[in-house]
Design a protein around this motif. Structure first.
Motif, PDB file in Angstrom:
ATOM      1  N   GLY A   1       0.771  -1.234   0.000  1.00 19.82           N
ATOM      2  CA  GLY A   1       0.000   0.000   0.000  1.00 19.82           C
ATOM      3  C   GLY A   1       0.804   1.287   0.000  1.00 19.82           C
ATOM      4  O   GLY A   1       0.227   2.378  -0.048  1.00 19.82           O
ATOM      5  N   GLU A   2       2.130   1.190   0.020  1.00 19.16           N
ATOM      6  CA  GLU A   2       2.998   2.373   0.057  1.00 19.16           C
ATOM      7  C   GLU A   2       3.699   2.568  -1.285  1.00 19.16           C
ATOM      8  O   GLU A   2       4.253   1.627  -1.855  1.00 19.16           O
ATOM      9  N   ASN A   3       3.698   3.789  -1.784  1.00 18.65           N
ATOM     10  CA  ASN A   3       4.420   4.114  -3.014  1.00 18.65           C
ATOM     11  C   ASN A   3       5.920   4.096  -2.715  1.00 18.65           C
ATOM     12  O   ASN A   3       6.434   4.936  -1.969  1.00 18.65           O
ATOM     13  N   VAL A   4       6.634   3.136  -3.305  1.00 18.43           N
ATOM     14  CA  VAL A   4       8.069   2.998  -3.040  1.00 18.43           C
ATOM     15  C   VAL A   4       8.887   3.215  -4.315  1.00 18.43           C
ATOM     16  O   VAL A   4      10.055   2.820  -4.394  1.00 18.43           O
ATOM     17  N   GLU A   5       8.277   3.827  -5.319  1.00 14.20           N
ATOM     18  CA  GLU A   5       8.918   3.985  -6.620  1.00 14.20           C
ATOM     19  C   GLU A   5      10.295   4.639  -6.509  1.00 14.20           C
ATOM     20  O   GLU A   5      11.254   4.201  -7.148  1.00 14.20           O
ATOM     21  N   LYS A   6      10.409   5.702  -5.726  1.00 13.89           N
ATOM     22  CA  LYS A   6      11.691   6.396  -5.603  1.00 13.89           C
ATOM     23  C   LYS A   6      12.693   5.584  -4.794  1.00 13.89           C
ATOM     24  O   LYS A   6      13.860   5.465  -5.165  1.00 13.89           O
TER      25      LYS A   6
END
Length: 230
Positions: A87-92
């Motif tokens: 559920g967490e945006n970890v793209e970076k």
């Protein structure tokens, strides 16, 4: 027009993801960045102190794999899907040099590869997909209508990656990035499960001395010819 499956494999920092995104957008296909999936699992392992520490615990990672939920969420502003971990945006975060230093290690784990390959095969059942990685044309989609294997010299790839990291504000040296590239090449090519290799029917594409526009034009036009033959 009949849709096909496009499998793009190759060494790290050859521009696989950039090309795959461009092709998918131009063809109206779905793009899947399998490298992001392995990076997300690596981040999961690092956060839980399973890898990247003095006493690694691969068995604990394998046991907790079902708790690592991965999902691509399309970002309309950016024009491509970003990786979410639980559920967490970890793209970076997954693009950091720290994750890069561990991802090939995690990708050698048989249980990790089985989990992600099963997910990838499910994503491509309806065709109309462009997927890039290390074993897409050899393991995930061995029957893909178009297979491309991308390569470039380690020095060229290291310089590209070095510039990319600097632009993001990361503090790295060219020497550090080159060493990372060389180490990943060795691990990817020599791992026991699904090693990086060119499929017999894949087109080898060396872009060491080629700009992004020329590269895209060549492969896009070739893709159209393959699609027309279906």
């Amino acid at each position: 027009m009949q849709k096909i499956t496009i499998a793009i494999d190759g060494f790290s920092s050859t521009g696989k993801s950039t090309l795959a995104k461009q092709l998918a957008k131009a063809l109206g296909y779905i793009y899947v960045d399998t490298g992001a999936m392995y990076r997300a699992i690596t981040l999961f392992a690092m956060r839980n102190k399973f890898v990247g520490v003095e006493k690694e615990n691969i068995n604990a990672l394998i046991k907790l794999l079902p708790k690592a939920k991965l999902k691509f969420v399309f970002n309309e502003q950016l024009g491509f899907a970003e990786m979410y971990l639980n559920g967490e945006n970890v793209e970076k975060e997954i693009r950091s040099i720290e994750v890069s230093n561990q991802v090939s290690r995690v990708a050698t784990i048989e249980e990790v590869r089985h989990k992600l390959v099963d997910m990838q095969k499910e994503m491509g059942k309806e065709k109309g997909i462009v997927m890039d990685g290390r074993d897409i044309g050899t393991v995930v989609f061995p029957d893909a209508e178009l297979k491309i294997f991308m390569t470039a010299s380690p020095e060229t790839r290291a310089y590209r990656r070095y510039k990319e990291l600097l632009d993001k504000g990361d503090k790295v040296t060219y020497k550090e990035v080159l060493k990372n590239i060389q180490n990943r090449d060795y691990v990817d090519s020599h791992r026991e499960f699904s090693p990086l290799r060119r499929a017999e029917d894949a087109i080898e594409f060396d872009n060491s001395d080629m700009g992004m526009e020329e590269q895209f034009d060549r492969i896009y036009n070739h893709s159209l010819r393959v699609i027309e033959k279906q």
